[in-house]
Write a protein that holds these residues in place. Structure first.
Motif, PDB file in Angstrom:
ATOM      1  N   SER A 288      82.638   8.816 -43.768  1.00 32.00           N
ATOM      2  CA  SER A 288      82.909   9.792 -42.723  1.00 32.00           C
ATOM      3  C   SER A 288      83.673   9.129 -41.587  1.00 32.00           C
ATOM      4  O   SER A 288      83.485   7.944 -41.298  1.00 32.00           O
ATOM      5  CB  SER A 288      81.612  10.407 -42.193  1.00 32.00           C
ATOM      6  OG  SER A 288      80.768   9.414 -41.658  1.00 32.00           O
ATOM      7  N   GLN A 290      84.746   9.702 -37.483  1.00 28.19           N
ATOM      8  CA  GLN A 290      84.488  10.421 -36.241  1.00 28.19           C
ATOM      9  C   GLN A 290      85.743  10.343 -35.378  1.00 28.19           C
ATOM     10  O   GLN A 290      86.287   9.258 -35.147  1.00 28.19           O
ATOM     11  CB  GLN A 290      83.310   9.805 -35.493  1.00 28.19           C
ATOM     12  CG  GLN A 290      82.771  10.658 -34.365  1.00 28.19           C
ATOM     13  CD  GLN A 290      81.626  11.566 -34.814  1.00 28.19           C
ATOM     14  OE1 GLN A 290      81.049  11.355 -35.858  1.00 28.19           O
ATOM     15  NE2 GLN A 290      81.316  12.577 -34.014  1.00 28.19           N
ATOM     16  N   LYS A 299      83.068  15.106 -36.621  1.00 33.81           N
ATOM     17  CA  LYS A 299      82.784  14.199 -37.727  1.00 33.81           C
ATOM     18  C   LYS A 299      83.314  14.830 -39.008  1.00 33.81           C
ATOM     19  O   LYS A 299      82.965  15.960 -39.349  1.00 33.81           O
ATOM     20  CB  LYS A 299      81.278  13.956 -37.839  1.00 33.81           C
ATOM     21  CG  LYS A 299      80.881  13.002 -38.953  1.00 33.81           C
ATOM     22  CD  LYS A 299      79.367  12.794 -38.949  1.00 33.81           C
ATOM     23  CE  LYS A 299      78.929  11.843 -40.047  1.00 33.81           C
ATOM     24  NZ  LYS A 299      77.451  11.641 -40.042  1.00 33.81           N
ATOM     25  N   MET A 331      82.212   5.651 -39.532  1.00 30.99           N
ATOM     26  CA  MET A 331      80.762   5.639 -39.354  1.00 30.99           C
ATOM     27  C   MET A 331      80.121   4.921 -40.547  1.00 30.99           C
ATOM     28  O   MET A 331      80.140   5.414 -41.660  1.00 30.99           O
ATOM     29  CB  MET A 331      80.224   7.061 -39.246  1.00 30.99           C
ATOM     30  CG  MET A 331      80.965   7.926 -38.216  1.00 30.99           C
ATOM     31  SD  MET A 331      80.965   7.214 -36.556  1.00 30.99           S
ATOM     32  CE  MET A 331      79.240   7.410 -36.121  1.00 30.99           C
TER      33      MET A 331
END
Length: 364
Positions: A288, A290, A299, A331
């Motif tokens: 992921s 952000q 996100k 992340m």
């Protein structure tokens, strides 16, 4: 300038891209200038000037039980404690350039290299290895303040073994154009097509190390903010990229941020759009990214199978200042089966003002 020194100056006219003279160190010192592997003469390595304990390392050479990695060809150079190597270059004054080179640790965990083209100088951390080959390619950028400059690479380390230090190879240079925004994208170099030189056979990409905010970035005007970690600049011939020929792989988790500052108008609405994917390099898992702008964030999750692919993300925000910082952060961490760090790629980033424009009146 002495006759010895004059051979160290190479003129690059206009836009340049490619290997520095003897940038791969395949032109060897005379045997009379070698004491074992140590280079004795200051100008013994063709096109280079050395200082301190410098070794000329051949492919397959060992240090104890450890094989010393040579990134390309048959030879590389190792810099001992406080040793340096330099080359004089004739460039275009005021132009920006990036240097790409390969380096490997051979002893201490916290080895560093100090790269200088006066008055600019930066310490590049090389303790983290991002490829399974044992070496990585690094990039560094500078502005030529004169028509002739000296590129200096120095090992500032102090190891117990005076010969201990990084092994370096494959030096190339590239002219960096001035980044431009457009009516369709307020961000500059949003597709990452302009960046450091990537060696044609470098399947491992090029690291863009952390830098002070006042430094000129090889990915200008993008900055890499971190203490010791880097991002990886990857190309389409060796990776899957969402758009065009280049992208950025966030390989260092939350320790590294990809950042650009852009001029905005407080109170106006904007939309940030971007692609998140994987480089098709066997990096498998939940990745992921952000994204931050003004007081908003989003996100964007991406489940990677390591075979390529991407999804689009978007962030709508209202500017709160006359300059807005756009930030991308990975992340978490992912490692490939060979133990090397990997992560999502970010590409095709755009920013536009979404204020409704008044409709034109139709004349009947």
């Amino acid at each position: 300038m002495s006759s010895e020194m004059s051979v160290l100056t190479k003129r690059f006219n206009g836009s340049c891209s490619g290997l520095l003279p003897n940038g791969n160190f395949e032109e060897a010192p005379p045997k009379s200038q070698l004491n074992g592997t140590r280079v004795m003469g200051r100008y013994a390595i063709p096109h280079w000037e050395i200082s301190g304990y410098v070794e000329y390392i051949g492919s397959g050479q060992k240090q104890g039980d450890m094989l010393l990695p040579v990134p390309e060809g048959a030879y590389a150079v190792r810099l001992g404690n406080e040793a340096s190597i330099q080359q004089r270059l004739a460039l275009t004054q005021g132009a920006h350039y990036s240097i790409t080179f390969s380096a490997a640790r051979t002893c201490a965990q916290a080895e560093q290299l100090n790269v200088t083209v006066a008055p600019e100088s930066d310490i590049l951390p090389i303790q983290t290895v991002y490829s399974s080959s044992g070496w990585d390619s690094y990039s560094w950028a500078f502005k030529a303040t004169g028509s002739v400059v000296s590129l200096i690479v120095h090992n500032p380390g102090v190891a117990e073994d005076a010969a201990c230090g990084p092994l370096i190879d494959l030096f190339a240079i590239k002219t960096l154009p001035t980044p431009q925004s457009s009516k369709n994208n307020m961000l500059k170099n949003g597709d990452f097509e302009e960046g450091p030189y990537i060696f044609p056979n470098a399947r491992w990409g090029v690291l863009v190390p952390p830098m002070d905010e006042d430094d000129y970035s090889p990915l200008s005007p993008w900055m890499i903010l971190s203490s010791t970690k880097s991002v990886k600049y990857v190309d389409a011939p060796h990776h899957v990229v969402p758009h065009g020929a280049r992208a950025v792989e966030l390989v260092s988790g939350m320790e590294t941020a990809l950042v650009q500052n852009v001029t905005t108008v407080p109170g106006l609405p904007y939309r940030l759009q971007f692609s998140v994917g994987d480089a098709g390099n066997g990096c498998v898992g939940s990745m992921s990214v952000q994204a931050y702008a003004a007081s908003r964030s989003v996100k964007v999750p991406y489940q990677s199978q390591g075979k390529g692919g991407y999804k689009r993300g978007a962030l709508d925000f209202t500017a709160t200042a006359d300059q807005t910082r756009v930030v991308f952060v990975r992340m978490g961490y992912i490692m490939k089966p060979d133990g090397t760090l990997c992560g999502p790629v970010v590409d095709d980033v755009s920013l536009v003002c979404t204020r409704n424009r008044p409709a034109r009146r139709l004349l009947l």
